[in-house]
Motif scaffolding. Structure first.
Motif, mmCIF file in Angstrom:
data_model
loop_
_atom_site.group_PDB
_atom_site.id
_atom_site.type_symbol
_atom_site.label_atom_id
_atom_site.label_comp_id
_atom_site.label_asym_id
_atom_site.label_seq_id
_atom_site.Cartn_x
_atom_site.Cartn_y
_atom_site.Cartn_z
ATOM 1 N N LEU A 103 0.894 -1.154 -0.202
ATOM 2 C CA LEU A 103 0.096 -0.030 -0.019
ATOM 3 C C LEU A 103 0.837 1.211 -0.096
ATOM 4 O O LEU A 103 1.811 1.338 0.874
ATOM 5 N N THR A 104 0.664 2.190 -0.851
ATOM 6 C CA THR A 104 1.506 3.185 -0.910
ATOM 7 C C THR A 104 1.176 4.166 0.475
ATOM 8 O O THR A 104 2.215 5.181 0.629
ATOM 9 N N ASP A 105 0.071 4.211 1.022
ATOM 10 C CA ASP A 105 -0.016 5.161 2.146
ATOM 11 C C ASP A 105 -1.029 4.314 2.943
ATOM 12 O O ASP A 105 -2.228 4.339 3.278
ATOM 13 N N PRO A 106 -0.302 3.141 3.646
ATOM 14 C CA PRO A 106 -1.196 2.345 4.723
ATOM 15 C C PRO A 106 -1.513 2.955 5.734
ATOM 16 O O PRO A 106 -0.873 3.696 6.411
ATOM 17 N N PRO A 107 -2.924 2.658 6.114
ATOM 18 C CA PRO A 107 -3.503 3.086 7.409
ATOM 19 C C PRO A 107 -2.709 2.507 8.558
ATOM 20 O O PRO A 107 -2.128 1.608 8.614
ATOM 21 N N SER A 108 -2.944 3.160 9.765
ATOM 22 C CA SER A 108 -2.239 2.810 10.925
ATOM 23 C C SER A 108 -2.693 1.536 11.506
ATOM 24 O O SER A 108 -2.070 1.038 12.522
ATOM 25 N N ASP A 109 -4.051 1.244 11.322
ATOM 26 C CA ASP A 109 -4.571 -0.062 11.992
ATOM 27 C C ASP A 109 -4.772 -1.205 11.229
ATOM 28 O O ASP A 109 -5.931 -2.026 11.217
ATOM 29 N N LEU A 110 -3.823 -1.576 10.237
ATOM 30 C CA LEU A 110 -4.031 -2.708 9.615
ATOM 31 C C LEU A 110 -3.649 -3.738 10.374
ATOM 32 O O LEU A 110 -3.099 -3.937 11.418
ATOM 33 N N THR A 111 -4.383 -5.144 10.184
ATOM 34 C CA THR A 111 -4.301 -6.386 10.667
ATOM 35 C C THR A 111 -3.670 -7.422 9.908
ATOM 36 O O THR A 111 -4.132 -8.099 9.049
ATOM 37 N N PRO A 112 -2.402 -7.617 10.427
ATOM 38 C CA PRO A 112 -1.726 -8.583 9.613
ATOM 39 C C PRO A 112 -2.346 -10.032 9.830
ATOM 40 O O PRO A 112 -2.852 -10.378 10.920
ATOM 41 N N ILE A 113 -2.109 -11.014 8.900
ATOM 42 C CA ILE A 113 -2.706 -12.411 9.093
ATOM 43 C C ILE A 113 -1.683 -12.983 10.114
ATOM 44 O O ILE A 113 -0.400 -12.808 10.114
ATOM 45 N N ALA A 114 -2.186 -14.239 10.874
ATOM 46 C CA ALA A 114 -1.454 -14.851 11.531
ATOM 47 C C ALA A 114 -1.041 -16.226 10.976
ATOM 48 O O ALA A 114 -2.099 -16.719 10.239
ATOM 49 N N PHE A 115 0.094 -16.601 10.996
ATOM 50 C CA PHE A 115 0.614 -17.601 10.068
ATOM 51 C C PHE A 115 0.475 -19.034 11.069
ATOM 52 O O PHE A 115 0.900 -19.007 12.365
ATOM 53 N N GLY A 116 0.033 -20.351 10.600
ATOM 54 C CA GLY A 116 -0.215 -21.417 11.556
ATOM 55 C C GLY A 116 1.055 -22.227 10.971
ATOM 56 O O GLY A 116 1.911 -21.965 10.110
ATOM 57 N N ASP A 117 1.297 -23.477 11.634
ATOM 58 C CA ASP A 117 2.306 -24.301 11.434
ATOM 59 C C ASP A 117 1.744 -25.377 10.316
ATOM 60 O O ASP A 117 0.999 -26.430 10.735
ATOM 61 N N VAL A 118 2.088 -25.358 9.324
ATOM 62 C CA VAL A 118 1.795 -26.368 8.167
ATOM 63 C C VAL A 118 2.155 -27.640 8.456
ATOM 64 O O VAL A 118 1.253 -28.614 8.100
ATOM 65 N N ASN A 119 3.259 -27.898 9.206
ATOM 66 C CA ASN A 119 3.585 -29.142 9.555
ATOM 67 C C ASN A 119 2.626 -29.873 10.410
ATOM 68 O O ASN A 119 2.689 -31.249 10.511
ATOM 69 N N LYS A 120 1.639 -29.370 11.096
ATOM 70 C CA LYS A 120 0.631 -29.854 11.869
ATOM 71 C C LYS A 120 -0.796 -30.228 11.364
ATOM 72 O O LYS A 120 -1.618 -30.608 12.019
ATOM 73 N N VAL A 121 -0.715 -29.737 9.993
ATOM 74 C CA VAL A 121 -1.981 -29.937 9.320
ATOM 75 C C VAL A 121 -2.013 -31.498 8.748
ATOM 76 O O VAL A 121 -1.192 -32.028 8.568
ATOM 77 N N ALA A 122 -3.179 -31.806 8.805
ATOM 78 C CA ALA A 122 -3.640 -33.166 8.560
ATOM 79 C C ALA A 122 -4.868 -33.184 7.669
ATOM 80 O O ALA A 122 -5.694 -32.447 7.738
ATOM 81 N N VAL A 123 -4.568 -34.135 6.845
ATOM 82 C CA VAL A 123 -5.735 -34.628 5.852
ATOM 83 C C VAL A 123 -7.223 -34.729 6.851
ATOM 84 O O VAL A 123 -7.096 -35.596 7.781
ATOM 85 N N GLY A 124 -8.228 -34.145 6.359
ATOM 86 C CA GLY A 124 -9.496 -34.243 7.273
ATOM 87 C C GLY A 124 -9.682 -33.006 8.086
ATOM 88 O O GLY A 124 -10.647 -32.846 8.424
ATOM 89 N N ASP A 125 -8.705 -32.327 8.308
ATOM 90 C CA ASP A 125 -8.842 -31.185 9.221
ATOM 91 C C ASP A 125 -9.755 -30.091 8.433
ATOM 92 O O ASP A 125 -9.939 -29.843 7.426
#
Length: 342
Positions: A103-125
Protein backbone atom coordinates in the motif's frame (compact mmCIF):
# COMPACT_ATOMS: atom_id res chain seq x y z
CA UNK A 1 -17.14 -23.51 27.66
CA UNK A 2 -17.54 -20.28 25.69
CA UNK A 3 -15.26 -19.40 22.81
CA UNK A 4 -12.26 -17.34 23.83
CA UNK A 5 -9.93 -15.02 21.99
CA UNK A 6 -6.24 -14.71 22.71
CA UNK A 7 -4.83 -11.28 21.97
CA UNK A 8 -1.76 -10.97 19.76
CA UNK A 9 -0.04 -8.70 17.28
CA UNK A 10 -1.77 -10.18 14.24
CA UNK A 11 -5.24 -11.56 13.62
CA UNK A 12 -6.69 -12.87 16.87
CA UNK A 13 -6.16 -16.63 17.30
CA UNK A 14 -9.44 -18.41 17.99
CA UNK A 15 -9.75 -20.95 20.79
CA UNK A 16 -12.70 -23.22 19.99
CA UNK A 17 -15.22 -23.88 22.73
CA UNK A 18 -15.51 -27.64 22.25
CA UNK A 19 -13.73 -30.42 20.46
CA UNK A 20 -16.41 -31.33 17.93
CA UNK A 21 -17.86 -28.19 16.35
CA UNK A 22 -15.89 -25.28 14.87
CA UNK A 23 -17.33 -21.82 15.46
CA UNK A 24 -16.72 -20.52 11.96
CA UNK A 25 -18.46 -17.23 12.69
CA UNK A 26 -15.77 -16.42 15.27
CA UNK A 27 -13.01 -17.53 12.89
CA UNK A 28 -14.38 -15.36 10.07
CA UNK A 29 -14.68 -12.33 12.35
CA UNK A 30 -11.04 -12.76 13.39
CA UNK A 31 -9.55 -13.30 9.93
CA UNK A 32 -11.62 -11.07 7.62
CA UNK A 33 -9.73 -7.84 8.52
CA UNK A 34 -6.50 -9.45 7.23
CA UNK A 35 -7.91 -10.38 3.79
CA UNK A 36 -8.21 -7.80 1.01
CA UNK A 37 -9.68 -7.47 -2.47
CA UNK A 38 -7.31 -6.50 -5.29
CA UNK A 39 -8.24 -4.82 -8.57
CA UNK A 40 -5.73 -4.42 -11.39
CA UNK A 41 -6.39 -2.20 -14.40
CA UNK A 42 -4.16 -1.83 -17.44
CA UNK A 43 -5.61 -0.06 -20.44
CA UNK A 44 -8.89 -1.74 -21.30
CA UNK A 45 -7.97 -4.88 -19.38
CA UNK A 46 -8.65 -5.65 -15.75
CA UNK A 47 -8.41 -8.38 -13.16
CA UNK A 48 -9.69 -9.03 -9.67
CA UNK A 49 -8.22 -11.18 -6.96
CA UNK A 50 -7.49 -11.43 -3.27
CA UNK A 51 -4.59 -10.95 -0.90
CA UNK A 52 -3.56 -11.25 2.75
CA UNK A 53 -1.93 -8.53 4.84
CA UNK A 54 1.57 -9.51 5.97
CA UNK A 55 2.55 -6.62 8.24
CA UNK A 56 1.57 -3.18 9.48
CA UNK A 57 3.79 -1.55 6.84
CA UNK A 58 1.23 -2.50 4.20
CA UNK A 59 2.87 -5.48 2.50
CA UNK A 60 0.30 -7.86 1.00
CA UNK A 61 0.83 -11.38 -0.33
CA UNK A 62 -1.08 -12.48 -3.41
CA UNK A 63 -0.62 -14.55 -6.57
CA UNK A 64 1.64 -13.39 -9.38
CA UNK A 65 -1.11 -14.04 -11.92
CA UNK A 66 -3.36 -11.58 -10.07
CA UNK A 67 -1.00 -8.60 -10.31
CA UNK A 68 1.21 -9.40 -13.32
CA UNK A 69 -0.84 -6.98 -15.40
CA UNK A 70 -0.14 -4.23 -12.88
CA UNK A 71 3.46 -3.67 -13.93
CA UNK A 72 2.24 -1.06 -16.42
CA UNK A 73 -1.15 -0.42 -14.87
CA UNK A 74 -2.78 0.50 -11.60
CA UNK A 75 -3.42 -1.63 -8.53
CA UNK A 76 -6.07 -0.78 -5.97
CA UNK A 77 -6.73 -2.62 -2.73
CA UNK A 78 -10.02 -2.64 -0.86
CA UNK A 79 -9.71 -3.36 2.84
CA UNK A 80 -12.27 -5.08 5.02
CA UNK A 81 -13.65 -1.69 6.09
CA UNK A 82 -14.35 -0.87 2.39
CA UNK A 83 -11.65 1.81 2.12
CA UNK A 84 -9.69 1.79 -1.15
CA UNK A 85 -5.93 2.27 -1.31
CA UNK A 86 -3.38 2.40 -4.13
CA UNK A 87 -0.62 -0.20 -4.18
CA UNK A 88 2.58 -0.95 -6.08
CA UNK A 89 4.38 -4.19 -6.85
CA UNK A 90 7.29 -4.98 -4.52
CA UNK A 91 8.35 -8.21 -6.20
CA UNK A 92 7.02 -11.23 -8.08
CA UNK A 93 8.08 -14.86 -8.41
CA UNK A 94 6.34 -16.42 -11.43
CA UNK A 95 7.80 -19.86 -10.67
CA UNK A 96 5.83 -20.12 -7.42
CA UNK A 97 3.00 -17.81 -8.57
CA UNK A 98 3.60 -15.57 -5.56
CA UNK A 99 3.86 -11.79 -5.39
CA UNK A 100 4.03 -8.99 -2.84
CA UNK A 101 2.41 -5.60 -3.27
CA UNK A 102 2.55 -2.66 -0.86
CA UNK A 103 0.00 0.00 0.00
CA UNK A 104 1.40 3.41 -0.93
CA UNK A 105 -0.21 5.06 2.10
CA UNK A 106 -1.07 2.30 4.59
CA UNK A 107 -3.47 3.13 7.42
CA UNK A 108 -2.22 2.75 10.98
CA UNK A 109 -4.72 0.06 11.98
CA UNK A 110 -3.84 -2.75 9.55
CA UNK A 111 -4.36 -6.31 10.83
CA UNK A 112 -1.71 -8.76 9.56
CA UNK A 113 -2.60 -12.42 9.08
CA UNK A 114 -1.40 -14.93 11.68
CA UNK A 115 0.60 -17.83 10.24
CA UNK A 116 -0.08 -21.40 11.34
CA UNK A 117 2.23 -24.41 11.50
CA UNK A 118 1.67 -26.25 8.21
CA UNK A 119 3.56 -29.27 9.50
CA UNK A 120 0.70 -29.86 11.95
CA UNK A 121 -1.98 -29.85 9.25
CA UNK A 122 -3.56 -33.24 8.62
CA UNK A 123 -5.87 -34.63 5.96
CA UNK A 124 -9.44 -34.18 7.20
CA UNK A 125 -8.75 -30.99 9.16
CA UNK A 126 -11.51 -28.37 8.84
CA UNK A 127 -10.53 -25.21 6.91
CA UNK A 128 -12.03 -21.93 5.74
CA UNK A 129 -11.29 -20.06 2.51
CA UNK A 130 -11.70 -16.28 2.51
CA UNK A 131 -11.42 -14.08 -0.54
CA UNK A 132 -13.00 -12.10 -3.34
CA UNK A 133 -14.67 -14.64 -5.67
CA UNK A 134 -16.46 -13.07 -8.64
CA UNK A 135 -15.92 -9.68 -7.03
CA UNK A 136 -17.85 -10.67 -3.91
CA UNK A 137 -15.39 -9.44 -1.28
CA UNK A 138 -15.19 -11.04 2.14
CA UNK A 139 -16.79 -14.30 0.99
CA UNK A 140 -16.10 -17.30 3.21
CA UNK A 141 -16.50 -21.01 2.48
CA UNK A 142 -15.60 -24.04 4.54
CA UNK A 143 -14.39 -27.55 3.83
CA UNK A 144 -11.62 -29.91 4.80
CA UNK A 145 -8.02 -30.60 3.85
CA UNK A 146 -8.48 -33.22 1.13
CA UNK A 147 -4.80 -34.01 0.57
CA UNK A 148 -1.31 -32.79 1.38
CA UNK A 149 1.74 -32.55 -0.90
CA UNK A 150 -0.44 -32.65 -3.97
CA UNK A 151 1.81 -31.93 -6.98
CA UNK A 152 0.09 -29.38 -9.20
CA UNK A 153 1.49 -28.14 -12.48
CA UNK A 154 -0.25 -25.17 -14.04
CA UNK A 155 0.26 -23.66 -17.46
CA UNK A 156 -1.79 -22.11 -20.21
CA UNK A 157 -1.88 -25.45 -22.02
CA UNK A 158 -3.27 -27.44 -19.10
CA UNK A 159 -6.95 -26.83 -18.52
CA UNK A 160 -7.51 -29.65 -16.05
CA UNK A 161 -5.48 -27.99 -13.29
CA UNK A 162 -5.78 -24.27 -13.80
CA UNK A 163 -3.61 -21.85 -11.87
CA UNK A 164 -5.23 -18.71 -13.28
CA UNK A 165 -8.53 -18.06 -11.60
CA UNK A 166 -8.38 -14.39 -10.89
CA UNK A 167 -11.18 -12.79 -12.85
CA UNK A 168 -10.33 -11.51 -16.30
CA UNK A 169 -6.66 -12.52 -16.43
CA UNK A 170 -4.61 -15.58 -17.33
CA UNK A 171 -1.04 -16.71 -16.96
CA UNK A 172 1.36 -15.81 -19.76
CA UNK A 173 2.00 -18.64 -22.20
CA UNK A 174 5.58 -19.22 -21.06
CA UNK A 175 4.79 -19.47 -17.34
CA UNK A 176 4.81 -22.87 -15.70
CA UNK A 177 4.01 -23.14 -12.01
CA UNK A 178 4.76 -26.30 -10.03
CA UNK A 179 3.28 -26.38 -6.54
CA UNK A 180 3.51 -28.74 -3.57
CA UNK A 181 -0.08 -27.89 -2.76
CA UNK A 182 -2.66 -28.35 -0.06
CA UNK A 183 -5.82 -29.71 -1.68
CA UNK A 184 -9.11 -28.56 -0.17
CA UNK A 185 -12.82 -29.10 -0.66
CA UNK A 186 -13.64 -25.52 0.42
CA UNK A 187 -15.33 -23.81 -2.50
CA UNK A 188 -13.02 -21.40 -4.31
CA UNK A 189 -13.81 -19.63 -7.56
CA UNK A 190 -12.48 -16.98 -9.96
CA UNK A 191 -11.30 -14.05 -7.84
CA UNK A 192 -10.24 -16.20 -4.86
CA UNK A 193 -6.63 -16.17 -6.11
CA UNK A 194 -4.31 -14.92 -3.37
CA UNK A 195 -6.90 -15.35 -0.65
CA UNK A 196 -6.51 -17.07 2.70
CA UNK A 197 -6.97 -20.72 3.59
CA UNK A 198 -7.06 -20.85 7.39
CA UNK A 199 -7.39 -23.52 10.06
CA UNK A 200 -9.96 -23.65 12.84
CA UNK A 201 -7.81 -21.24 14.87
CA UNK A 202 -7.91 -18.63 12.12
CA UNK A 203 -4.25 -19.11 11.19
CA UNK A 204 -3.03 -19.07 7.60
CA UNK A 205 -2.05 -22.51 6.31
CA UNK A 206 -2.19 -21.70 2.59
CA UNK A 207 -2.72 -19.08 -0.09
CA UNK A 208 -5.49 -20.18 -2.45
CA UNK A 209 -4.03 -20.29 -5.94
CA UNK A 210 -5.62 -22.79 -8.32
CA UNK A 211 -8.53 -25.08 -9.01
CA UNK A 212 -9.12 -28.27 -10.95
CA UNK A 213 -11.79 -28.14 -13.62
CA UNK A 214 -13.55 -30.61 -15.86
CA UNK A 215 -12.39 -28.65 -18.90
CA UNK A 216 -13.93 -25.67 -20.57
CA UNK A 217 -13.91 -23.79 -23.83
CA UNK A 218 -11.51 -20.89 -24.19
CA UNK A 219 -14.29 -18.32 -23.87
CA UNK A 220 -15.95 -19.68 -20.73
CA UNK A 221 -15.18 -19.26 -17.05
CA UNK A 222 -14.23 -22.21 -14.89
CA UNK A 223 -15.74 -22.70 -11.46
CA UNK A 224 -15.53 -24.76 -8.32
CA UNK A 225 -15.96 -28.54 -8.47
CA UNK A 226 -14.72 -29.17 -4.95
CA UNK A 227 -11.03 -29.53 -5.82
CA UNK A 228 -9.01 -26.47 -4.95
CA UNK A 229 -5.34 -25.94 -4.22
CA UNK A 230 -3.38 -23.63 -1.95
CA UNK A 231 0.31 -22.79 -1.71
CA UNK A 232 1.64 -23.89 1.67
CA UNK A 233 1.98 -21.07 4.22
CA UNK A 234 5.61 -21.90 4.99
CA UNK A 235 6.48 -21.42 1.31
CA UNK A 236 4.41 -18.22 1.22
CA UNK A 237 6.32 -16.86 4.21
CA UNK A 238 9.75 -17.77 2.79
CA UNK A 239 9.14 -16.39 -0.71
CA UNK A 240 7.40 -13.20 0.41
CA UNK A 241 10.18 -12.46 2.89
CA UNK A 242 12.67 -12.65 0.03
CA UNK A 243 10.50 -10.48 -2.20
CA UNK A 244 10.17 -7.84 0.52
CA UNK A 245 13.89 -7.87 1.36
CA UNK A 246 15.37 -7.92 -2.15
CA UNK A 247 12.56 -7.80 -4.71
CA UNK A 248 13.16 -11.31 -6.06
CA UNK A 249 13.17 -14.90 -4.86
CA UNK A 250 15.79 -17.64 -5.18
CA UNK A 251 14.70 -20.99 -6.61
CA UNK A 252 15.96 -24.15 -4.85
CA UNK A 253 18.00 -26.39 -7.14
CA UNK A 254 18.57 -30.16 -6.98
CA UNK A 255 20.32 -30.46 -10.34
CA UNK A 256 18.63 -33.37 -12.10
CA UNK A 257 16.37 -33.87 -15.09
CA UNK A 258 13.76 -36.57 -14.56
CA UNK A 259 10.80 -38.36 -16.07
CA UNK A 260 8.06 -40.49 -14.54
CA UNK A 261 9.51 -43.88 -13.71
CA UNK A 262 8.99 -47.21 -11.99
CA UNK A 263 11.49 -49.19 -9.93
CA UNK A 264 11.35 -52.73 -8.56
CA UNK A 265 12.41 -53.26 -4.96
CA UNK A 266 11.97 -56.64 -3.30
CA UNK A 267 9.77 -57.81 -6.14
CA UNK A 268 7.42 -54.84 -5.70
CA UNK A 269 7.06 -52.09 -8.29
CA UNK A 270 7.19 -48.52 -6.94
CA UNK A 271 6.54 -45.31 -8.88
CA UNK A 272 8.91 -42.37 -8.69
CA UNK A 273 10.98 -39.85 -10.64
CA UNK A 274 13.59 -41.53 -12.84
CA UNK A 275 16.82 -39.56 -13.17
CA UNK A 276 17.75 -39.00 -16.82
CA UNK A 277 20.73 -36.73 -16.20
CA UNK A 278 22.65 -35.16 -13.32
CA UNK A 279 24.22 -31.73 -13.71
CA UNK A 280 27.94 -31.65 -13.00
CA UNK A 281 28.75 -30.01 -9.67
CA UNK A 282 25.09 -29.85 -8.66
CA UNK A 283 23.75 -30.76 -5.20
CA UNK A 284 22.51 -34.07 -6.62
CA UNK A 285 25.93 -34.88 -8.07
CA UNK A 286 27.67 -33.99 -4.82
CA UNK A 287 25.22 -36.16 -2.89
CA UNK A 288 25.80 -39.20 -5.11
CA UNK A 289 22.62 -39.30 -7.18
CA UNK A 290 23.19 -41.14 -10.48
CA UNK A 291 21.56 -41.39 -13.87
CA UNK A 292 19.07 -44.27 -13.79
CA UNK A 293 18.19 -43.80 -10.12
CA UNK A 294 14.49 -43.61 -9.29
CA UNK A 295 13.70 -41.10 -6.54
CA UNK A 296 10.70 -42.40 -4.60
CA UNK A 297 10.61 -40.10 -1.58
CA UNK A 298 11.87 -36.89 0.01
CA UNK A 299 11.92 -36.38 3.76
CA UNK A 300 9.37 -39.14 4.18
CA UNK A 301 6.94 -37.77 1.58
CA UNK A 302 6.36 -40.10 -1.41
CA UNK A 303 7.57 -38.88 -4.81
CA UNK A 304 5.16 -40.19 -7.44
CA UNK A 305 6.77 -38.77 -10.57
CA UNK A 306 8.70 -35.94 -12.17
CA UNK A 307 6.20 -33.21 -11.29
CA UNK A 308 5.99 -34.49 -7.72
CA UNK A 309 9.77 -34.18 -7.33
CA UNK A 310 9.84 -30.70 -8.86
CA UNK A 311 7.04 -29.57 -6.52
CA UNK A 312 8.79 -30.89 -3.42
CA UNK A 313 12.11 -29.29 -4.37
CA UNK A 314 10.49 -25.95 -5.12
CA UNK A 315 8.71 -25.96 -1.75
CA UNK A 316 12.06 -26.09 0.06
CA UNK A 317 14.49 -23.25 0.77
CA UNK A 318 17.99 -22.77 -0.55
CA UNK A 319 20.42 -24.37 1.91
CA UNK A 320 17.94 -26.95 3.18
CA UNK A 321 19.30 -30.48 3.53
CA UNK A 322 16.79 -33.07 2.32
CA UNK A 323 16.85 -36.86 2.45
CA UNK A 324 16.05 -38.62 -0.81
CA UNK A 325 14.78 -42.21 -0.98
CA UNK A 326 16.56 -43.58 -4.04
CA UNK A 327 15.92 -46.93 -5.73
CA UNK A 328 19.05 -48.32 -7.40
CA UNK A 329 19.83 -51.88 -8.49
CA UNK A 330 16.69 -53.28 -6.82
CA UNK A 331 17.60 -51.76 -3.45
CA UNK A 332 16.60 -48.52 -1.73
CA UNK A 333 19.06 -46.17 -0.11
CA UNK A 334 18.84 -42.74 1.46
CA UNK A 335 20.91 -39.87 0.12
CA UNK A 336 21.26 -36.50 1.85
CA UNK A 337 21.44 -33.49 -0.45
CA UNK A 338 21.87 -29.80 0.39
CA UNK A 339 19.89 -27.69 -2.09
CA UNK A 340 21.59 -24.87 -3.94
CA UNK A 341 19.93 -21.82 -5.46
CA UNK A 342 19.49 -20.28 -8.87
Amino acid sequence: MNNQVVTGGTTTPVVQGNGTAVDWATVAKSVEPAVVSITVTSGNNGAEGSGVILDTQGHIATNNHVVSGGQNGQISVTLNNNTIHKATIVGTDPGTDLAVIKLTDPPSDLTPIAFGDVNKVAVGDPVMAIGNPLGLSGSVTTGIVSALHRPVRSSSSENQQQSPFSQGQTQSADTTVVTDAIQTSAAINPGNSGGALVNASGQLIGLTSSIATLGSSSNSQSGNIGIGFAIRADQVRAVTNELINKGSATTPLLGVSTTDGVSTVGGQQVVGAEVKSVSSGSPAAKGGVRTGDVITGMDGVPITGSVSLAARVRSQQVGDTVTLDVSRDATTQQIKVTLAGK
